[in-house]
Design a protein around this motif. Sequence first.
Motif, PDB file in Angstrom:
ATOM      1  N   MET A 190      35.319  28.276  13.602  1.00  0.00           N
ATOM      2  CA  MET A 190      36.344  27.919  12.089  1.00  0.00           C
ATOM      3  C   MET A 190      36.577  26.743  11.343  1.00  0.00           C
ATOM      4  SD  MET A 190      39.430  31.269  12.980  1.00  0.00           S
ATOM      5  CE  MET A 190      39.500  30.913  11.098  1.00  0.00           C
ATOM      6  N   ASN A 191      35.647  25.750  12.512  1.00  0.00           N
ATOM      7  CA  ASN A 191      35.381  24.613  11.808  1.00  0.00           C
ATOM      8  C   ASN A 191      34.335  23.630  12.526  1.00  0.00           C
ATOM      9  OD1 ASN A 191      36.106  23.599  14.267  1.00  0.00           O
ATOM     10  ND2 ASN A 191      38.945  22.903  13.380  1.00  0.00           N
ATOM     11  N   LEU A 192      33.878  23.017  11.707  1.00  0.00           N
ATOM     12  CA  LEU A 192      32.842  22.149  12.364  1.00  0.00           C
ATOM     13  C   LEU A 192      32.685  21.617  13.233  1.00  0.00           C
ATOM     14  CD1 LEU A 192      30.211  21.131  11.955  1.00  0.00           C
ATOM     15  CD2 LEU A 192      30.683  19.199  10.654  1.00  0.00           C
ATOM     16  N   PRO A 193      33.754  20.461  14.099  1.00  0.00           N
ATOM     17  CA  PRO A 193      34.183  20.115  15.197  1.00  0.00           C
ATOM     18  C   PRO A 193      34.071  21.562  15.833  1.00  0.00           C
ATOM     19  CG  PRO A 193      35.949  19.089  13.538  1.00  0.00           C
ATOM     20  CD  PRO A 193      35.391  20.517  12.892  1.00  0.00           C
ATOM     21  N   SER A 194      34.582  21.852  16.069  1.00  0.00           N
ATOM     22  CA  SER A 194      34.513  23.776  16.731  1.00  0.00           C
ATOM     23  C   SER A 194      33.025  23.782  17.637  1.00  0.00           C
ATOM     24  CB  SER A 194      35.143  24.457  16.426  1.00  0.00           C
ATOM     25  OG  SER A 194      36.254  24.593  16.292  1.00  0.00           O
ATOM     26  N   LEU A 195      32.214  23.654  16.368  1.00  0.00           N
ATOM     27  CA  LEU A 195      31.001  24.271  16.960  1.00  0.00           C
ATOM     28  C   LEU A 195      29.997  23.389  17.136  1.00  0.00           C
ATOM     29  CD1 LEU A 195      28.555  26.719  15.949  1.00  0.00           C
ATOM     30  CD2 LEU A 195      28.305  25.034  13.419  1.00  0.00           C
ATOM     31  N   ASP A 196      30.258  22.161  16.691  1.00  0.00           N
ATOM     32  CA  ASP A 196      29.764  20.521  17.558  1.00  0.00           C
ATOM     33  C   ASP A 196      30.155  21.173  18.836  1.00  0.00           C
ATOM     34  OD1 ASP A 196      28.826  20.250  14.777  1.00  0.00           O
ATOM     35  OD2 ASP A 196      30.268  18.517  14.357  1.00  0.00           O
ATOM     36  N   LYS A 197      31.247  20.932  19.615  1.00  0.00           N
ATOM     37  CA  LYS A 197      32.093  21.054  20.907  1.00  0.00           C
ATOM     38  C   LYS A 197      31.424  22.401  21.896  1.00  0.00           C
ATOM     39  CE  LYS A 197      36.031  20.041  23.513  1.00  0.00           C
ATOM     40  NZ  LYS A 197      37.121  19.954  23.202  1.00  0.00           N
ATOM     41  N   TYR A 198      31.056  23.397  20.833  1.00  0.00           N
ATOM     42  CA  TYR A 198      31.467  24.439  21.431  1.00  0.00           C
ATOM     43  C   TYR A 198      30.099  25.553  21.930  1.00  0.00           C
ATOM     44  CZ  TYR A 198      35.790  24.215  22.522  1.00  0.00           C
ATOM     45  OH  TYR A 198      37.400  23.695  22.977  1.00  0.00           O
ATOM     46  N   GLU A 199      28.906  25.082  21.008  1.00  0.00           N
ATOM     47  CA  GLU A 199      27.773  25.410  20.118  1.00  0.00           C
ATOM     48  C   GLU A 199      26.557  26.036  21.436  1.00  0.00           C
ATOM     49  OE1 GLU A 199      23.593  24.995  17.751  1.00  0.00           O
ATOM     50  OE2 GLU A 199      24.902  23.690  17.068  1.00  0.00           O
ATOM     51  N   ASN A 200      26.779  24.856  22.226  1.00  0.00           N
ATOM     52  CA  ASN A 200      25.680  24.683  23.207  1.00  0.00           C
ATOM     53  C   ASN A 200      26.735  25.544  24.765  1.00  0.00           C
ATOM     54  OD1 ASN A 200      23.739  23.226  22.405  1.00  0.00           O
ATOM     55  ND2 ASN A 200      24.293  21.440  22.525  1.00  0.00           N
ATOM     56  N   SER A 201      27.471  26.064  24.773  1.00  0.00           N
ATOM     57  CA  SER A 201      27.889  26.243  25.786  1.00  0.00           C
ATOM     58  C   SER A 201      27.941  28.050  25.735  1.00  0.00           C
ATOM     59  CB  SER A 201      30.052  26.040  26.483  1.00  0.00           C
ATOM     60  OG  SER A 201      30.730  26.739  25.363  1.00  0.00           O
ATOM     61  N   VAL A 202      28.026  28.223  25.211  1.00  0.00           N
ATOM     62  CA  VAL A 202      27.587  29.931  25.193  1.00  0.00           C
ATOM     63  C   VAL A 202      26.281  30.509  25.549  1.00  0.00           C
ATOM     64  CG1 VAL A 202      27.220  31.504  22.786  1.00  0.00           C
ATOM     65  CG2 VAL A 202      28.268  30.062  22.088  1.00  0.00           C
TER      66      VAL A 202
END
Length: 178
Positions: A73-85
């Motif tokens: 829901m925000n850029l810091p979250s995408l940056d932090k978790y994208e590679n963990s999916v």
Amino acid sequence: MTTQILIAGFGGQGVLFSGKFLAYKAMMEDSQVSWLPSYGPEMRGGTANCSVIVSDSPIGSPIVNNPDVLIAMNLPSLDKYENSVVPGGIIIVDSALIARKVARTDVKVFYIPATQMASDEGITTLANMIIAGKLIRECDAISHDNIEAVMGKIVSARHKELLDLNLKAIELGYNYEG
């Protein structure tokens, strides 16, 4: 079948409520469920995330390290978790708040301008539920059945006026074709 969902954003975006809704929905469908909220010291504006696990067998740990589904829901979250999916997983992005595209090509990505949609509909605090509706559409772990009954259980008596608005938000996300 087990589906691990991570919802992440800023405090005040309804991250925990949407996770609670999804967990309660799965529980009402007789699934095994884990709901684990996590948030920073700031009540509004700090970071928040919520792990939801839905399974047809007992859940050993509520920790989600490698989600099958990420809601950013925000850029810091995408940056932090994208590679963990996990490869083959799903990432749902609030494209009204996140301008960048997901770099990975081994996941399904859905961009939904939930914050803008909520604003346009006069339900500015319900972007989270618009995204929950999109998740219901794209992820088999949570069905579209009995949404009104579940929402009736989790919306407090003090906020009953928000029941229909939450249902409207879910349907907006569910029907979004972008």
